[in-house]
Write a protein that holds these residues in place. Structure first.
Motif, PDB file in Angstrom:
ATOM      1  N   GLY A  42       2.942   7.722  -4.091  1.00 15.84           N
ATOM      2  CA  GLY A  42       3.686   6.427  -4.513  1.00 15.84           C
ATOM      3  C   GLY A  42       4.504   5.639  -3.333  1.00 15.84           C
ATOM      4  O   GLY A  42       5.187   4.693  -3.888  1.00 15.84           O
ATOM      5  N   GLN A  43       4.944   6.275  -2.411  1.00 18.15           N
ATOM      6  CA  GLN A  43       6.064   5.826  -1.518  1.00 18.15           C
ATOM      7  C   GLN A  43       5.271   4.589  -0.456  1.00 18.15           C
ATOM      8  O   GLN A  43       3.974   5.003  -0.172  1.00 18.15           O
ATOM      9  N   TYR A  99     -13.011  23.967   3.972  1.00 19.21           N
ATOM     10  CA  TYR A  99     -12.861  22.599   4.240  1.00 19.21           C
ATOM     11  C   TYR A  99     -11.376  22.104   4.432  1.00 19.21           C
ATOM     12  O   TYR A  99     -10.562  22.906   3.711  1.00 19.21           O
ATOM     13  N   SER A 100     -11.085  21.209   5.210  1.00 17.16           N
ATOM     14  CA  SER A 100      -9.889  20.639   5.335  1.00 17.16           C
ATOM     15  C   SER A 100      -9.656  19.458   4.344  1.00 17.16           C
ATOM     16  O   SER A 100     -10.590  18.937   3.632  1.00 17.16           O
ATOM     17  N   MET A 101      -8.245  19.751   3.803  1.00 12.73           N
ATOM     18  CA  MET A 101      -8.097  18.637   2.877  1.00 12.73           C
ATOM     19  C   MET A 101      -7.387  17.191   3.292  1.00 12.73           C
ATOM     20  O   MET A 101      -6.825  16.488   2.386  1.00 12.73           O
ATOM     21  N   GLN A 102      -7.473  17.021   4.825  1.00 14.74           N
ATOM     22  CA  GLN A 102      -7.028  15.678   5.054  1.00 14.74           C
ATOM     23  C   GLN A 102      -7.555  14.619   4.568  1.00 14.74           C
ATOM     24  O   GLN A 102      -8.765  14.571   4.054  1.00 14.74           O
ATOM     25  N   THR A 103      -6.618  13.727   4.054  1.00 14.83           N
ATOM     26  CA  THR A 103      -7.230  12.516   3.048  1.00 14.83           C
ATOM     27  C   THR A 103      -6.802  11.305   3.703  1.00 14.83           C
ATOM     28  O   THR A 103      -5.678  11.052   4.259  1.00 14.83           O
ATOM     29  N   PHE A 104      -7.675  10.346   3.628  1.00  4.83           N
ATOM     30  CA  PHE A 104      -7.655   9.174   4.377  1.00  4.83           C
ATOM     31  C   PHE A 104      -7.587   7.836   3.326  1.00  4.83           C
ATOM     32  O   PHE A 104      -8.390   7.854   2.527  1.00  4.83           O
ATOM     33  N   THR A 105      -6.812   7.009   3.838  1.00  4.71           N
ATOM     34  CA  THR A 105      -6.798   5.548   3.231  1.00  4.71           C
ATOM     35  C   THR A 105      -7.754   4.659   4.060  1.00  4.71           C
ATOM     36  O   THR A 105      -6.763   4.365   5.144  1.00  4.71           O
ATOM     37  N   VAL A 106      -8.510   4.031   3.581  1.00  7.12           N
ATOM     38  CA  VAL A 106      -9.159   3.229   4.779  1.00  7.12           C
ATOM     39  C   VAL A 106      -9.255   1.822   3.969  1.00  7.12           C
ATOM     40  O   VAL A 106      -9.890   1.738   2.984  1.00  7.12           O
ATOM     41  N   ILE A 107      -8.926   0.762   4.839  1.00  6.54           N
ATOM     42  CA  ILE A 107      -8.851  -0.514   4.332  1.00  6.54           C
ATOM     43  C   ILE A 107     -10.478  -1.143   4.632  1.00  6.54           C
ATOM     44  O   ILE A 107     -10.707  -1.553   5.859  1.00  6.54           O
ATOM     45  N   THR A 108     -11.285  -1.110   3.739  1.00  8.91           N
ATOM     46  CA  THR A 108     -12.706  -1.643   4.345  1.00  8.91           C
ATOM     47  C   THR A 108     -13.072  -2.868   4.075  1.00  8.91           C
ATOM     48  O   THR A 108     -13.833  -3.499   4.974  1.00  8.91           O
ATOM     49  N   GLU A 109     -12.181  -4.111   3.386  1.00 10.04           N
ATOM     50  CA  GLU A 109     -12.287  -5.273   3.147  1.00 10.04           C
ATOM     51  C   GLU A 109     -11.145  -5.925   3.379  1.00 10.04           C
ATOM     52  O   GLU A 109     -10.079  -5.724   2.640  1.00 10.04           O
ATOM     53  N   THR A 110     -11.000  -7.098   4.102  1.00  9.44           N
ATOM     54  CA  THR A 110      -9.821  -7.929   3.855  1.00  9.44           C
ATOM     55  C   THR A 110     -10.325  -9.397   3.587  1.00  9.44           C
ATOM     56  O   THR A 110     -11.380  -9.757   4.106  1.00  9.44           O
ATOM     57  N   ILE A 116       0.843  -1.122   0.019  1.00 11.73           N
ATOM     58  CA  ILE A 116      -0.024  -0.102  -0.051  1.00 11.73           C
ATOM     59  C   ILE A 116       0.818   1.370  -0.014  1.00 11.73           C
ATOM     60  O   ILE A 116       1.721   1.313   0.575  1.00 11.73           O
ATOM     61  N   VAL A 117       0.605   2.068  -0.895  1.00 15.00           N
ATOM     62  CA  VAL A 117       1.402   3.291  -0.957  1.00 15.00           C
ATOM     63  C   VAL A 117       0.644   4.648  -0.610  1.00 15.00           C
ATOM     64  O   VAL A 117      -0.622   4.600  -0.551  1.00 15.00           O
ATOM     65  N   SER A 118       1.342   5.690  -0.121  1.00 18.00           N
ATOM     66  CA  SER A 118       0.647   6.934  -0.061  1.00 18.00           C
ATOM     67  C   SER A 118       0.036   7.364  -1.079  1.00 18.00           C
ATOM     68  O   SER A 118       0.394   7.403  -2.382  1.00 18.00           O
ATOM     69  N   VAL A 119      -0.963   7.980  -0.799  1.00 17.34           N
ATOM     70  CA  VAL A 119      -1.996   8.447  -1.986  1.00 17.34           C
ATOM     71  C   VAL A 119      -1.637   9.873  -2.403  1.00 17.34           C
ATOM     72  O   VAL A 119      -2.391  10.394  -3.257  1.00 17.34           O
ATOM     73  N   ALA A 120      -0.749  10.763  -1.416  1.00 22.14           N
ATOM     74  CA  ALA A 120      -0.653  12.041  -1.917  1.00 22.14           C
ATOM     75  C   ALA A 120       0.988  12.480  -1.194  1.00 22.14           C
ATOM     76  O   ALA A 120       1.416  11.835  -0.202  1.00 22.14           O
ATOM     77  N   ASP A 121       1.372  13.417  -1.831  1.00 19.08           N
ATOM     78  CA  ASP A 121       2.562  14.252  -1.179  1.00 19.08           C
ATOM     79  C   ASP A 121       1.976  14.929   0.186  1.00 19.08           C
ATOM     80  O   ASP A 121       1.038  15.640   0.102  1.00 19.08           O
ATOM     81  N   GLY A 122       2.758  14.638   1.258  1.00 19.81           N
ATOM     82  CA  GLY A 122       2.435  15.572   2.577  1.00 19.81           C
ATOM     83  C   GLY A 122       3.047  14.849   3.759  1.00 19.81           C
ATOM     84  O   GLY A 122       3.925  14.184   3.613  1.00 19.81           O
ATOM     85  N   LYS A 123       2.173  15.061   4.810  1.00 22.23           N
ATOM     86  CA  LYS A 123       2.732  14.441   6.181  1.00 22.23           C
ATOM     87  C   LYS A 123       1.679  13.641   6.641  1.00 22.23           C
ATOM     88  O   LYS A 123       0.606  13.902   6.742  1.00 22.23           O
ATOM     89  N   GLY A 142      -2.508  18.802  -5.005  1.00 23.41           N
ATOM     90  CA  GLY A 142      -3.917  18.275  -5.414  1.00 23.41           C
ATOM     91  C   GLY A 142      -3.895  17.068  -6.140  1.00 23.41           C
ATOM     92  O   GLY A 142      -4.895  16.784  -6.646  1.00 23.41           O
ATOM     93  N   ILE A 143      -2.592  16.031  -6.217  1.00 25.97           N
ATOM     94  CA  ILE A 143      -2.713  15.119  -7.098  1.00 25.97           C
ATOM     95  C   ILE A 143      -2.824  13.930  -6.100  1.00 25.97           C
ATOM     96  O   ILE A 143      -2.142  13.748  -5.245  1.00 25.97           O
ATOM     97  N   ILE A 144      -3.902  13.216  -6.254  1.00 25.43           N
ATOM     98  CA  ILE A 144      -4.272  11.934  -5.427  1.00 25.43           C
ATOM     99  C   ILE A 144      -4.144  10.778  -6.175  1.00 25.43           C
ATOM    100  O   ILE A 144      -4.837  10.705  -7.231  1.00 25.43           O
ATOM    101  N   VAL A 145      -3.521   9.642  -5.863  1.00 22.11           N
ATOM    102  CA  VAL A 145      -3.247   8.506  -6.594  1.00 22.11           C
ATOM    103  C   VAL A 145      -3.581   7.353  -6.030  1.00 22.11           C
ATOM    104  O   VAL A 145      -4.162   7.275  -5.025  1.00 22.11           O
ATOM    105  N   SER A 146      -3.576   6.206  -6.679  1.00 23.30           N
ATOM    106  CA  SER A 146      -4.083   5.044  -6.177  1.00 23.30           C
ATOM    107  C   SER A 146      -3.273   4.437  -5.168  1.00 23.30           C
ATOM    108  O   SER A 146      -1.925   4.354  -5.205  1.00 23.30           O
TER     109      SER A 146
END
Length: 631
Positions: free
Chosen positions: A626-627, A598-609, A488-495, A523-527
């Motif tokens: 991509g990291q 609005y806040s730009m906080q972005t979340f990656t959520v594992i909804t199914e495993t 799983i990689v980061s979806v954005a540049d940031g912290k 503002g670039i959000i990746v897979s």
């Protein structure tokens, strides 16, 4: 660029129009004097699209825009209602300012307004020399004589031109100052001085001896004279009765200042000017290579500290007294074109589309003589092009110094002023200027090109610059596609956000599944993984990926951003498409989202495993899209 929107953003982030005492602009910067600099949101402005950099120095809050600064300034003035604002009043609290920097800036401000006419005069001389060399103009014709008058007039009447600009800075009557400058070059006075020198006698006024000096094309005497006149005028304004002030103030100011200038200040100024001329003549004869080399190397640092202001009067004085300048012009020419060439090298090497575009346009303005866009937008930002530019400036300045190359006209040092190097016997000086310029450009470009590779190998450049994990129009390979299906990689540049920093309770408590948050810097959000784009919300604020190993991953961009109904969101992929880890999915106008509240906080959520599938997020601190952050 939407100039009005940019102007509104700038005004908002400098503390509002109520926080502005004064706003002016130069070739590339908006220069504000703020009531309270603490109210300015510098970090926000630096990240604003259209702003190259923000500098707080010399009592000015400077927002670097680049070549579009004039248009942005007009919108700032319009939105802020600053049309009627005067200069900062004398009783305004003074800002902390380096005294040397303030002095140099003050002196340079006197010379800057007169650069256009002396540039015109110098270039006319250059064109005349070229036409004579090509046998297209005869020196014996009236046309040549009249063109000579056009070319020489700005230099001959330099005391009058300087008197005008000096009066504005010393805050005294501009036209009385110009009259004072006229006294120094008045034909009868020049004739008296010439005849007295020939006869070995002197001249006096009211018994006061007048020094036998020539002031045409002089620089320092009139500045000293206008400085003294400003005090005389202030004193007369204070003591003169209102009934006679209209004529008493200008009459006494001109007479007293004229006598003191001719008897004392003029000779002092001439003496100082002669010493400076002798010093540079000695320097030119003993180490002609030294100054152009140093100026060529260090000009970027001088511009950053504001000490480049001190070079302007030296160059103008050399042109006025000797007719050419080998000290300032050649070194700054080498430095400017070298900085532009460094920008071109970054445009070629960088894989980041925005960086490529900025570097190319800023590089062009750099080689044409305006370096702030490339200096603050590219060279300082990445460091390696600054080093490359200094290497190029060194070699170009060294060559022109060794060849004793000099300019015959002033102007912003760049390719457009090369005709100003036409002069002297033949075209040797011009050819050497062209060679030195070419050397600076080629060396700077190569040095920057090589340093890019070195910095990239050392990991000093992020993935967006080197192309790692980035999809571009010319390179569709996604480096992070090499990630395994469990990665799983980061979806954005940031912290990466800690639990305490997450603003939404649902994501903080991991209600929908294991969650990791990032505060994006663009503002670039990746897979987040290799798989299929299972869902893309119409509003663009969220999408879901079904990974190749069966996991369900939701990416949610911002908090409550569904309320924007898609405004500011652009989807780059369609539902059902196969995607790779690090491949861009959504492009967001993050500034517009933030401006909407609005806040730009972005979340990656594992909804199914799958059963027994354990996921661990390992990342913290700053990340790039991509990291790898988990598996």
């Amino acid at each position: 660029m939407n100039y009005r929107d940019l102007a509104a953003t700038i005004i908002e982030n400098i503390g509002g129009k109520e926080n502005v005492n004064q706003v002016v602009h130069c070739a590339t910067r908006l220069r504000f004097r703020l009531k309270d600099e603490a109210k300015a949101k510098t970090d926000v402005l630096k990240k604003t699209s259209g702003v190259l950099s923000v500098i707080n120095a010399g009592g000015q809050y400077q927002v670097v825009i680049g070549p579009d600064v004039a248009q942005v300034y007009q919108e700032v003035v319009d939105l802020g209602g600053f049309e009627a604002m005067a200069q900062v009043p004398d009783d305004e609290p003074k800002k902390e300012q380096n005294k040397l920097s303030a002095l140099l800036e003050f002196i340079a401000s006197i010379f800057q307004p007169i650069i256009p006419p002396i540039t015109a005069g110098g270039l006319i001389k250059a064109v005349m020399a070229l036409l004579v060399t090509l046998n297209l103009l005869d020196k014996t014709t009236q046309t040549y004589s009249l063109l000579s008058a056009f070319a020489d007039a700005p230099f001959y009447f330099l005391p009058v031109l300087l008197a005008s600009s000096a009066a504005k800075r010393f805050k005294c009557n501009q036209f009385i100052a110009m009259a004072l400058g006229g006294i120094l070059i008045y034909p009868s006075f020049i004739t008296m001085v010439t005849e007295a020198k020939a006869a070995g006698t002197g001249i006096a006024m009211f018994g006061i001896p007048i020094t036998l000096a020539s002031y045409s094309s002089s620089v320092i005497p009139i500045i000293l004279g206008v400085w003294f006149m400003s005090y005389v005028e202030k004193y007369m304004n204070k003591v003169s009765p209102k009934a006679i002030k209209f004529f008493s103030v200008p009459m006494v100011s001109l007479v007293v200042s004229g006598i003191v200038t001719l008897a004392v200040l003029g000779p002092i100024g001439t003496w100082v000017g002669n010493i400076l001329a002798a010093f540079f003549k000695w320097l030119d004869s003993t180490a002609s290579w030294a100054v152009p080399t140093l100026v060529g190397t260090l000009s970027p640092l001088l511009v950053m500290t504001g000490t480049h202001y001190g070079l302007i009067p030296i160059g103008v004085n050399n042109l006025a007294t000797a007719g050419f300048d080998t000290v300032v012009g050649p070194g700054m020419l080498a430095s400017n074109v070298a900085q532009g060439a460094a920008g071109f090298a970054v445009a070629v090497r960088s894989k980041n589309k925005q960086t490529k575009e900025l570097a190319a346009s800023a590089g062009l303005t750099g080689v044409l003589g305006i370096t702030e866009p490339v200096l603050y937008g590219i060279n300082l930002k990445f460091v390696y092009p600054l080093i490359g530019a200094m290497i190029g400036g060194f070699t170009g300045g060294l060559y022109m110094g060794i060849m004793k190359t000099g300019r015959y006209a002033a102007g912003s040092p760049g390719l457009l002023v090369l005709p100003g190097y036409i002069g002297g016997e033949g075209m040797t000086n011009f050819v050497n200027a062209c060679i030195g310029t070419g050397v600076a450009i080629v060396v700077s470009f190569i040095a920057t090109f090589v340093l890019f590779g070195i910095y990239a190998k050392q990991g000093k450049l992020d993935a967006e610059e080197t192309g790692a994990g980035v999809t571009t129009e010319t390179n569709t390979e996604v480096i992070t596609a090499k990630c395994g299906d469990k990665d799983i990689v980061s979806v954005a540049d940031g912290k990466i956000l800690s639990k305490d920093e997450i603003l939404d309770d649902m994501f903080k408590e991991e209600t929908m599944g294991k969650t990791i948050g990032v505060d994006p810097v663009n503002g670039i959000i990746v897979s987040p993984a290799n798989g299929t784009l299972e869902m893309v919300y119409e509003t663009g604020h969220a999408f879901a990926v079904r990974t190749n190993n069966g996991r369900g991953i939701l990416v949610h961009i911002g908090i409550n951003t569904v309320e924007l109904k898609g405004q500011g969101f652009k989807t780059l992929k369609k539902q059902g498409e196969t995607v790779k880890a690090g491949e861009p999915i959504v492009e967001v106008d993050d500034e517009a989202v933030k401006k909407a509240g609005y806040s730009m906080q972005t979340f990656t959520v594992i909804t199914e495993t799958e059963d027994g599938d354990e996921i661990t997020f390992e990342a913290s601190g700053d990340v790039t899209k991509g990291q790898k952050i988990g598996a």
